[in-house]
Write a protein that holds these residues in place. Structure first.
Motif, short mmCIF file in Angstrom:
data_model
loop_
_atom_site.label_atom_id
_atom_site.label_comp_id
_atom_site.label_asym_id
_atom_site.label_seq_id
_atom_site.Cartn_x
_atom_site.Cartn_y
_atom_site.Cartn_z
N ILE A 1 -13.87 10.75 -17.93
CA ILE A 1 -14.74 10.65 -19.10
C ILE A 1 -15.98 11.51 -18.92
CG2 ILE A 1 -16.21 9.07 -20.42
CD1 ILE A 1 -14.00 6.92 -19.90
N ARG A 2 -16.51 11.57 -17.71
CA ARG A 2 -17.69 12.42 -17.46
C ARG A 2 -17.38 13.89 -17.71
NH1 ARG A 2 -19.49 9.43 -11.82
NH2 ARG A 2 -20.56 7.64 -12.79
N LEU A 3 -16.21 14.34 -17.28
CA LEU A 3 -15.84 15.74 -17.52
C LEU A 3 -15.62 16.00 -19.01
CD1 LEU A 3 -13.44 16.53 -14.54
CD2 LEU A 3 -15.78 17.31 -14.87
N ILE A 4 -15.01 15.04 -19.69
CA ILE A 4 -14.83 15.18 -21.13
C ILE A 4 -16.18 15.24 -21.84
CG2 ILE A 4 -14.01 13.98 -23.20
CD1 ILE A 4 -11.65 12.97 -21.47
N LYS A 5 -17.12 14.44 -21.39
CA LYS A 5 -18.46 14.45 -21.98
C LYS A 5 -19.13 15.80 -21.77
CE LYS A 5 -22.76 11.81 -22.27
NZ LYS A 5 -23.57 10.72 -21.66
N ILE A 6 -18.96 16.39 -20.60
CA ILE A 6 -19.51 17.73 -20.34
C ILE A 6 -18.91 18.73 -21.32
CG2 ILE A 6 -19.44 19.66 -18.69
CD1 ILE A 6 -19.73 17.52 -16.45
N LEU A 7 -17.61 18.68 -21.49
CA LEU A 7 -16.95 19.61 -22.42
C LEU A 7 -17.47 19.42 -23.84
CD1 LEU A 7 -13.37 19.29 -20.94
CD2 LEU A 7 -14.65 21.44 -21.14
N GLY B 1 -19.77 22.06 -26.42
CA GLY B 1 -19.14 22.56 -27.63
C GLY B 1 -17.64 22.69 -27.60
N PHE B 2 -16.98 22.06 -26.62
CA PHE B 2 -15.53 22.19 -26.50
C PHE B 2 -14.80 20.89 -26.88
CE2 PHE B 2 -17.06 25.45 -23.48
CZ PHE B 2 -16.40 26.55 -24.00
N GLU B 3 -15.44 20.04 -27.69
CA GLU B 3 -14.78 18.79 -28.06
C GLU B 3 -13.52 19.03 -28.89
OE1 GLU B 3 -17.97 19.38 -31.28
OE2 GLU B 3 -17.79 19.69 -29.12
N ASP B 4 -13.40 20.22 -29.48
CA ASP B 4 -12.20 20.55 -30.24
C ASP B 4 -11.03 20.96 -29.35
OD1 ASP B 4 -13.54 20.10 -32.62
OD2 ASP B 4 -14.11 22.19 -32.88
N LYS B 5 -11.24 21.00 -28.05
CA LYS B 5 -10.21 21.49 -27.13
C LYS B 5 -9.80 20.46 -26.08
CE LYS B 5 -9.49 25.56 -28.83
NZ LYS B 5 -8.14 25.88 -29.37
N VAL B 6 -10.00 19.17 -26.37
CA VAL B 6 -9.67 18.11 -25.42
C VAL B 6 -8.66 17.16 -26.05
CG1 VAL B 6 -10.56 16.16 -24.08
CG2 VAL B 6 -11.94 18.23 -24.32
N GLY C 1 -21.48 7.30 -23.89
CA GLY C 1 -22.28 8.22 -24.71
C GLY C 1 -21.51 9.17 -25.59
N LEU C 2 -20.18 9.07 -25.59
CA LEU C 2 -19.40 9.89 -26.51
C LEU C 2 -19.41 9.21 -27.89
CD1 LEU C 2 -16.42 10.84 -24.21
CD2 LEU C 2 -17.97 12.46 -25.28
N SER C 3 -19.64 9.98 -28.92
CA SER C 3 -19.70 9.40 -30.26
C SER C 3 -18.31 9.09 -30.79
CB SER C 3 -20.39 10.37 -31.21
OG SER C 3 -19.58 11.50 -31.46
N GLN C 4 -18.24 8.23 -31.80
CA GLN C 4 -16.95 7.93 -32.42
C GLN C 4 -16.36 9.18 -33.05
OE1 GLN C 4 -15.34 4.81 -32.26
NE2 GLN C 4 -13.66 6.16 -32.88
N LYS D 1 -11.98 13.13 -32.79
CA LYS D 1 -11.48 14.49 -32.62
C LYS D 1 -10.45 14.54 -31.49
CE LYS D 1 -15.25 17.39 -34.36
NZ LYS D 1 -16.20 18.47 -34.03
N ILE D 2 -10.77 13.90 -30.38
CA ILE D 2 -9.92 13.94 -29.19
C ILE D 2 -8.59 13.24 -29.42
CG2 ILE D 2 -9.72 13.07 -26.82
CD1 ILE D 2 -12.77 13.61 -26.58
N THR D 3 -8.60 12.15 -30.15
CA THR D 3 -7.40 11.33 -30.29
C THR D 3 -6.63 11.55 -31.59
OG1 THR D 3 -8.69 9.50 -31.23
CG2 THR D 3 -8.36 9.51 -28.83
#
Length: 350
Positions: A279-285, A289-294, A329-332, A337-339
């Motif tokens: 989750i920490r690595l996903i939060k970094i992404l 600006g890479f939330e569209d790529k996870v 801290g990841l928003s809904q 987007k991720i799921t």
């Protein structure tokens, strides 16, 4: 034929509008036979390989999961898988990518039955897994023949049926890509170019492997923006590594959710992360600006991962990981987007 699939997602029961995909796990196995990937245990445990998967034996099986024959297939426990898919649906899950390919037991007829019984959309993968599971004729097959086969699985049917795959992959690559694996990967790129289809790649276990696989695909005409790189969470472990790969344009798949072990049998030098570290690595992404790529999943492929055998099951992400993402801290909106959004974009044919 590609034009007929353009703008659609293809499940084992037929095409659907992308709006109907819903919450999606992008890398699971529902009907796998993983016995070709059996690993010999240390000599002192050679007599343990035929032990049944029972609570009395879990102390050993948790340490050597790939050395227990009873643990390495889901085909005899399809009722358990069906019940778990129903549970997944009841908790808000809607779709699953089955990444089982030729060589490890893929069976679209059985996937179609699972989909009918559970109500879950199942998108089946085409192509081939790692080199040591390839059929004997692979060395003499031409790249053109491989392309034709992959295209046929998507446009006409697979496994001797008229049921169709909805993506190519997971395409298996070793730490050092074997000649036949490279040939398959290059054929995958050409089939993707022809069809505009999604691709899923299984890279080797070294930090260099995801980028190497994506480069081979791109050099052969494949498209990063329609390609998911599996198993990022056992290849890339820090900010610099994940951001460098994200810059290449492919999707990063964190698909070991629920697997939290200190000793990774396939390679004990690999420091497998916990869900919190994922989750920490996903939060970094997301922050970069890479939330569209996870995308995310569990990669369930062993019996011990099912709930009836003491595992976390296909609903672990919904029940446990997504709430933890919110707390972290990841928003809904990012979670959606991720799921939902990212799997939909990836799985929709161009």
């Amino acid at each position: 034929m590609a034009s007929e699939l353009s703008g659609k997602i293809q499940t084992v029961l037929g095409t659907i509008d992308p709006s109907g995909l819903g919450m999606t796990l992008t890398h699971e196995h529902l009907n796998i036979d993983y016995k070709p990937c059996f690993a010999e245990p240390p000599a002192k445990y050679k007599d343990h390989v035929n032990l049944p998967l029972t609570i009395e034996n879990l102390w050993w099986i948790h340490r050597y999961p790939y050395s227990c024959w009873d643990n390495l297939e889901l085909k005899t426990v399809q009722k358990d898988v069906t019940n778990e898919l129903k549970f997944f649906y009841e908790n808000g899950g809607r779709s699953v990518v089955d990444a089982t390919t030729i060589g490890i037991g893929r069976n679209l007829t059985e996937l179609a039955e699972l989909s009918k019984e559970s109500g879950v959309n199942i998108i089946a993968g085409g192509g081939y897994y790692l080199g040591y599971t390839h059929p004997p004729e692979m060395s003499t097959m031409t790249q053109e023949e491989l392309v034709q086969g992959m295209v046929h699985e998507i446009t006409a049917g697979a496994d001797g049926t008229k049921l169709k795959c909805g993506l190519i992959g997971e395409i298996g690559c070793s730490n050092d890509i074997l000649p036949n694996e490279k040939k398959v990967l290059q054929a995958t790129a050409e089939a993707q170019r022809q069809l505009g289809c999604p691709v899923l790649i299984h890279p080797g276990r070294l930090p260099k492997c995801p980028a190497e696989c994506l480069r081979v695909l791109q050099e052969a005409g494949g498209e990063a923006d329609k390609t998911v790189m599996s198993h990022i969470d056992r290849c890339l472990f820090n900010r610099e590594q994940v951001l460098e790969f994200a810059e290449m344009g492919g999707y990063l798949e964190f698909d070991f959710f629920g697997t939290e072990v200190t000793y990774y049998q396939h390679d004990e030098t690999v420091p497998l992360p916990s869900d919190i570290q994922r989750i920490r690595l996903i939060k970094i992404l997301a922050e970069e600006g890479f939330e569209d790529k996870v995308v995310i999943a569990h990669d369930i492929h062993r019996k011990m991962q099912l709930m009836n055998y003491g595992g976390h099951g296909y609903s672990h992400i919904i029940l446990n990981a997504l709430p933890r993402m919110l707390v972290s801290g990841l928003s809904q909106d990012v979670i959606d987007k991720i799921t939902v959004d990212n799997p939909r974009t990836w799985l929709t044919f161009k």
